[in-house]
Enzyme design. Structure first.
Site, PDB file in Angstrom:
ATOM      1  CG  ASN A  91      -1.490   1.334   1.576  1.00  0.00           C
ATOM      2  OD1 ASN A  91      -2.361   1.834   0.862  1.00  0.00           O
ATOM      3  ND2 ASN A  91      -0.991   1.953   2.649  1.00  0.00           N
ATOM      4  CE1 TYR A 167       0.178   8.144  -6.526  1.00  0.00           C
ATOM      5  CE2 TYR A 167      -1.603   8.883  -7.940  1.00  0.00           C
ATOM      6  CZ  TYR A 167      -1.168   8.179  -6.835  1.00  0.00           C
ATOM      7  OH  TYR A 167      -2.068   7.504  -6.043  1.00  0.00           O
ATOM      8  CE  LYS A 171      -0.069   4.517  -6.550  1.00  0.00           C
ATOM      9  NZ  LYS A 171       0.021   3.491  -5.505  1.00  0.00           N
TER      10      LYS A 171
HETATM   11  N1  LIG Z   1      -5.691   9.358  -1.169  1.00  0.00           N
HETATM   12  C1  LIG Z   1      -6.146   9.102  -2.385  1.00  0.00           C
HETATM   13  O1  LIG Z   1      -7.025   9.816  -2.907  1.00  0.00           O
HETATM   14  C2  LIG Z   1      -5.608   7.902  -3.151  1.00  0.00           C
HETATM   15  C3  LIG Z   1      -6.228   7.605  -4.370  1.00  0.00           C
HETATM   16  C4  LIG Z   1      -5.752   6.525  -5.105  1.00  0.00           C
HETATM   17  C5  LIG Z   1      -4.711   5.756  -4.630  1.00  0.00           C
HETATM   18  N2  LIG Z   1      -4.120   6.065  -3.434  1.00  0.00           N
HETATM   19  C6  LIG Z   1      -3.004   5.202  -3.000  1.00  0.00           C
HETATM   20  O2  LIG Z   1      -3.256   4.719  -1.694  1.00  0.00           O
HETATM   21  C7  LIG Z   1      -2.023   4.383  -1.045  1.00  0.00           C
HETATM   22  C8  LIG Z   1      -2.038   4.966   0.367  1.00  0.00           C
HETATM   23  O3  LIG Z   1      -2.135   6.367   0.251  1.00  0.00           O
HETATM   24  P1  LIG Z   1      -2.961   7.269   1.301  1.00  0.00           P
HETATM   25  O4  LIG Z   1      -3.857   8.119   0.511  1.00  0.00           O
HETATM   26  O5  LIG Z   1      -3.484   6.440   2.401  1.00  0.00           O
HETATM   27  O6  LIG Z   1      -1.782   8.226   1.795  1.00  0.00           O
HETATM   28  P2  LIG Z   1      -1.101   8.455   3.239  1.00  0.00           P
HETATM   29  O7  LIG Z   1      -0.072   9.509   3.010  1.00  0.00           O
HETATM   30  O8  LIG Z   1      -2.151   8.682   4.255  1.00  0.00           O
HETATM   31  O9  LIG Z   1      -0.381   7.061   3.533  1.00  0.00           O
HETATM   32  C9  LIG Z   1       0.761   6.636   2.821  1.00  0.00           C
HETATM   33  C10 LIG Z   1       1.681   5.949   3.806  1.00  0.00           C
HETATM   34  O10 LIG Z   1       2.792   5.374   3.068  1.00  0.00           O
HETATM   35  C11 LIG Z   1       3.965   5.585   3.841  1.00  0.00           C
HETATM   36  N3  LIG Z   1       5.143   5.559   2.959  1.00  0.00           N
HETATM   37  C12 LIG Z   1       5.492   6.445   2.018  1.00  0.00           C
HETATM   38  N4  LIG Z   1       6.664   6.091   1.443  1.00  0.00           N
HETATM   39  C13 LIG Z   1       7.040   4.926   2.039  1.00  0.00           C
HETATM   40  C14 LIG Z   1       8.156   4.064   1.898  1.00  0.00           C
HETATM   41  N5  LIG Z   1       9.148   4.353   1.039  1.00  0.00           N
HETATM   42  N6  LIG Z   1       8.238   2.942   2.678  1.00  0.00           N
HETATM   43  C15 LIG Z   1       7.244   2.676   3.579  1.00  0.00           C
HETATM   44  N7  LIG Z   1       6.173   3.458   3.767  1.00  0.00           N
HETATM   45  C16 LIG Z   1       6.069   4.585   3.005  1.00  0.00           C
HETATM   46  C17 LIG Z   1       3.770   6.956   4.475  1.00  0.00           C
HETATM   47  O11 LIG Z   1       4.614   7.139   5.615  1.00  0.00           O
HETATM   48  C18 LIG Z   1       2.281   6.918   4.828  1.00  0.00           C
HETATM   49  O12 LIG Z   1       2.058   6.461   6.142  1.00  0.00           O
HETATM   50  C19 LIG Z   1      -0.917   4.943  -1.929  1.00  0.00           C
HETATM   51  O13 LIG Z   1      -0.322   3.886  -2.670  1.00  0.00           O
HETATM   52  C20 LIG Z   1      -1.667   5.893  -2.869  1.00  0.00           C
HETATM   53  O14 LIG Z   1      -1.046   6.023  -4.106  1.00  0.00           O
HETATM   54  C21 LIG Z   1      -4.543   7.132  -2.680  1.00  0.00           C
END
Ligand SMILES: NC(=O)c1ccc[n+]([C@@H]2O[C@H](COP(=O)([O-])OP(=O)(O)OC[C@H]3O[C@@H](n4cnc5c(N)ncnc54)[C@H](O)[C@@H]3O)[C@@H](O)[C@H]2O)c1
Length: 276
Positions: A91, A167, A171
Site C-alpha cells: 500500500n 504518479y 500506478k
Molecule cells: N488518497 C487518495 O485519494 C488515493 C487515491 C488513489 C490511490 N491512493 C493510493 O493509496 C495508497 C495509500 O495512500 P494514502 O492516501 O493512504 O496516503 P497516506 O499519506 O495517508 O499514507 C501513505 C503511507 O505510506 C507511507 N510511505 C510512504 N513512502 C514509504 C516508503 N518508502 N516505505 C514505507 N512506507 C512509506 C507513508 O509514511 C504513509 O504512512 C498509496 O499507494 C496511494 O497512491 C490514494
C-alpha cells in the site's frame, strides 16, 4: 467483530495512516493478526498500542519499501512470530518529491521517487513474500494502485499541470504488474488483484488540492479541503469522497474466500468517477 479472518496473518506496508490504517482496522475487526510497516516509527508505536489495546495481535517495524533487505527482514520476522503470511497488501505510496504542491511541471525527482516507491517498492514487497506463499501454495496479494493508473485525469481537474504525470504512470505500472503477477502465481493458488481508489482526504489529496489552489486562479481563495469536496460533488456520481475503510472493505473482499475465483483484476473503488 467477526471471525472472517480469524488466525489469518495480514501484512500491510505504509500502514500507519490513511488507506493502510483503514485496511488494518477492517482486518483487525474480522479477527486477523497484523504485521504493519511504515517509515514513521512514532506512529508505528502508537498504532501498536492502539491495536493491542483492542486485543489484536500486532507486530510493527520501521521499513522503507525501497530497501529490499529491510522488507525481506520484516517478512522473515513476521513468519517467525506468526508462522505465516496469508494476505499481503502493498500500500505504501509516494505522490511526488518535495515542493510538489507548488509546481506545475514534474521534475526528475518526481519520476525517481514515484518509480522507487510505487513500482520498485511494490516489487520489493511482493518478491519478499511470494516464495513463502508459493511454498504454502496459498496466498492473497491485494495491491493498492489508483484509478489514476487507468485514466490520466479525472473530469474537472481544470488548471492542473503535469506534475502528477509520474504518479499516474507509476500506478499504471502497478496495475500491469498485478496482471503479470497473477499469471505468474495463479498455478500456486495465489490470487493477485489490485484496488483502484478514487479520492480520499489523506495526505495525498491534501497535496493535490494545494497544487490546484496554487495553479488555478478559480481556486485561489478556497480552502484546499473545499477544493477537494467541490470536485467530488461535481464529478463523482455518488457525490462523496471515499474513506480509508471503503478501500479496506474492498481489499478484505478480494482477500477472502468469496473472491477465490477472482485474480488479475483491477477493482475501481471510486464512487463512479471513472467507469472503466
Ligand atoms: N488518497 C487518495 O485519494 C488515493 C487515491 C488513489 C490511490 N491512493 C493510493 O493509496 C495508497 C495509500 O495512500 P494514502 O492516501 O493512504 O496516503 P497516506 O499519506 O495517508 O499514507 C501513505 C503511507 O505510506 C507511507 N510511505 C510512504 N513512502 C514509504 C516508503 N518508502 N516505505 C514505507 N512506507 C512509506 C507513508 O509514511 C504513509 O504512512 C498509496 O499507494 C496511494 O497512491 C490514494
Amino acid at each position: 467483530m467477526n471471525d472472517q479472518f480469524r488466525d489469518k496473518v495480514v501484512f500491510i506496508t505504509g500502514g500507519v495512516r490513511g488507506i493502510g490504517k483503514g485496511t488494518a482496522e477492517v482486518f483487525s475487526e474480522r479477527g486477523a493478526k497484523l504485521a504493519i510497516s511504515d517509515l514513521d516509527s512514532e506512529e508505528l508505536e502508537r498504532l501498536e498500542t492502539e491495536f493491542s489495546s483492542k486485543g489484536t495481535e500486532i507486530i510493527t517495524d520501521k521499513v522503507d519499501v525501497t530497501v529490499k533487505e529491510d522488507i525481506e527482514e520484516f517478512v522473515k520476522r513476521t513468519i517467525n512470530e506468526f508462522g505465516k503470511i496469508d494476505v499481503c497488501v502493498p500500500n505504501a505510496g509516494a505522490i511526488g518529491s518535495s515542493g510538489f504542491s507548488d509546481r506545475k511541471d514534474y521534475n526528475d525527482e518526481d519520476w525517481d521517487i514515484t518509480y522507487k516507491v510505487n513500482v520498485k517498492g511494490l516489487v520489493n514487497t511482493t518478491d519478499s513474500v511470494k516464495g513463502h506463499m508459493i511454498e504454502r501454495e496459498s496466498g492473497k496479494i491485494v495491491i493498492v494502485s489508483s484509478q489514476g493508473g487507468r485514466k490520466p485525469r479525472g473530469v474537472g481537474d481544470k488548471g492542473r499541470g503535469n506534475v502528477l504525470n509520474p504518479y499516474l504512470v507509476s500506478k499504471a505500472a502497478a496495475i500491469q504488474f498485478t496482471h503479470a503477477l497473477a499469471i505468474e502465481l495463479g498455478r500456486f493458488n495465489i490470487n493477485v488483484n489490485t484496488v483502484c481508489p478514487g479520492r480520499l482526504w489523506t495526505s495525498f489529496w491534501q497535496k493535490i488540492a494545494e497544487n490546484h489552489k496554487a495553479l488555478n486562479p478559480d481556486f485561489a481563495d478556497m480552502d484546499p479541503y473545499d477544493i477537494f469536496v467541490d470536485q467530488i460533488k461535481s464529478n463523482f456520481p455518488l457525490g462523496r469522497p471515499q474513506e480509508p475503510r471503503d478501500i479496506g472493505n474492498a481489499i478484505a473482499f478480494l482477500a477472502s474466500e468469496d473472491a477465490s475465483q477472482i485474480t488479475g483484476q483491477a477493482l475501481n473503488v471510486n464512487g463512479g468517477n471513472i467507469l472503466d
